[in-house]
Design an enzyme around this catalytic site. Structure first.
Site, short mmCIF file in Angstrom:
data_model
loop_
_atom_site.label_atom_id
_atom_site.label_comp_id
_atom_site.label_asym_id
_atom_site.label_seq_id
_atom_site.Cartn_x
_atom_site.Cartn_y
_atom_site.Cartn_z
N THR A 18 0.81 -1.22 0.00
CA THR A 18 0.00 0.00 0.00
C THR A 18 0.84 1.27 0.00
O THR A 18 0.38 2.32 -0.45
CB THR A 18 -0.92 0.03 1.24
OG1 THR A 18 -0.13 -0.14 2.41
CG2 THR A 18 -1.97 -1.08 1.16
N HIS A 20 7.44 -9.48 -3.32
CA HIS A 20 6.07 -9.80 -3.73
C HIS A 20 5.80 -8.99 -4.99
O HIS A 20 6.21 -7.83 -5.09
CB HIS A 20 5.08 -9.45 -2.62
CG HIS A 20 3.64 -9.73 -2.94
ND1 HIS A 20 3.24 -10.85 -3.64
CD2 HIS A 20 2.50 -9.03 -2.68
CE1 HIS A 20 1.91 -10.83 -3.77
NE2 HIS A 20 1.45 -9.74 -3.21
#
Length: 341
Positions: free
Chosen positions: A85, A109
């Site tokens: 985020t 990731h």
């Protein structure tokens, strides 16, 4: 044909010699990668935003700590160990203005790259090194001379040496001790999200809560429900982890085995798999990512409400009391806890 498993002999640590490796963030994965790489003989610096609580922690561990932008300027390989985020704003503000041709961006990731919340320039390598375990396990296994299996992937390779850097990094954190598989950013991202949502986190927690509720609503003691539906789950998962599902079944009673194979498929039935496929489709189409980006951009309202609802479930109160009776068990408090980066 089985996928190739890369081990220590396939990696060349010298690829990272004379290079500066920047770890942006000092949270779960960040601290583990940084410490393991440092102890593997590499030059590691830490990049953190001004006022980060991790600054004194990283300094105490012996690292040079710089503002994120300066760390990117100084580094040859930049590990973006920042929450999904926070990556887009950090990228625009601190990373992108300081990327120059020949540098390498590394992720653990693929979310930001695959769903294009971060779009790197074409003249930098973009790679992934994803240990299949949380940071504290990556760190602990390394200190014990072992390692956590890892995935590597190459998204951009203008230097033609990106894969060698990924393997050298995986070696430095201990991944090649356990085995490394090559994948793609797309495959890693979509399978990781699917696993989290339907089995590992979402599926497991919902199953545990439903089982607990069913027993309590039937009049059984919540303590009994907790032991049967949550506490013993670790024992079963450990057996699966060590020997597979068949190995787990070998270690349990005949009665438990019969209940497993005859009742389990009635609980997790074709309708569950149908909903799993729908969840996978939402991931593949980008719908989940779009909704998640919207959620954090609008202040995490539903996210926080759902987390609070989960914390208030009666299983949490029962569990806290029972865990208090187990002095051997490592206790973790979530009050005020936040992922550092």
């Amino acid at each position: 044909m089985p996928a190739k498993v890369y081990t220590d002999k396939d990696a060349n640590p010298a690829v990272l010699k004379n290079k500066t490796l920047a770890v942006l963030g000092f949270g779960s994965q960040g601290h583990a990668h940084a410490l393991n790489l440092k102890e593997s003989g590499h030059h590691v610096i830490i990049g953190l935003y001004e006022g980060s609580k991790s600054i004194p922690v990283a300094k105490e561990k012996g690292f040079e700590v710089y503002p994120t932008a300066e760390a990117v300027r100084r580094a040859d390989v930049i590990f973006v160990a920042i929450p999904d985020t926070k990556q887009p704003s950090a990228y625009e503000r601190d990373i992108a203005p300081n990327l120059t041709k020949g540098k390498t961006l590394l992720f653990s990731h693929g979310f930001a790259i695959h769903f294009k919340t971060v779009v790197p320039p074409k003249d930098v390598d973009v790679i992934l090194v994803a240990p299949k375990g949380p940071g504290h396990i990556v760190r602990r296994q390394y200190t014990e001379g072992k390692g956590v299996p890892a995935l590597i992937a190459v998204y951009q390779n203008p230097s033609r040496g990106a894969k060698k850097v990924a393997l050298a990094w995986a070696h430095g954190i201990g991944g090649t001790r356990a085995g490394v598989l090559e994948t793609t950013f797309k495959e890693e991202t979509e399978t990781d999200l699917f696993g989290e949502q339907t089995v590992l986190c979402g599926g497991a927690s919902a199953l545990v809560q439903a089982g607990f509720e069913t027993l309590v609503e039937a009049g059984y003691a919540p303590e009994m429900a907790y032991f049967e539906c949550l506490h013993e789950l670790k024992l079963i998962v450990d057996l699966m982890n060590e020997a597979g599902i068949s190995g787990m079944r070998f270690s349990i009673s005949e009665t438990a085995k019969w209940g497993d194979v005859s009742v389990g498929p009635k609980i997790i039935d074709a309708s569950v798999k149908k909903r799993m496929k729908a969840a996978l489709k939402d991931i593949q189409s980008g719908k989940f990512a779009k909704n998640w980006v919207k959620e954090y951009q609008t202040g995490y309202k539903q996210y926080n409400a759902l987390l609070k609802q989960g914390e208030q479930h009666s299983i949490e109160k029962t569990g806290a009391r029972l865990r208090g009776l187990m002095p051997w068990m490592k206790k973790r408090s979530i009050k005020g806890a936040q992922a550092a980066y």
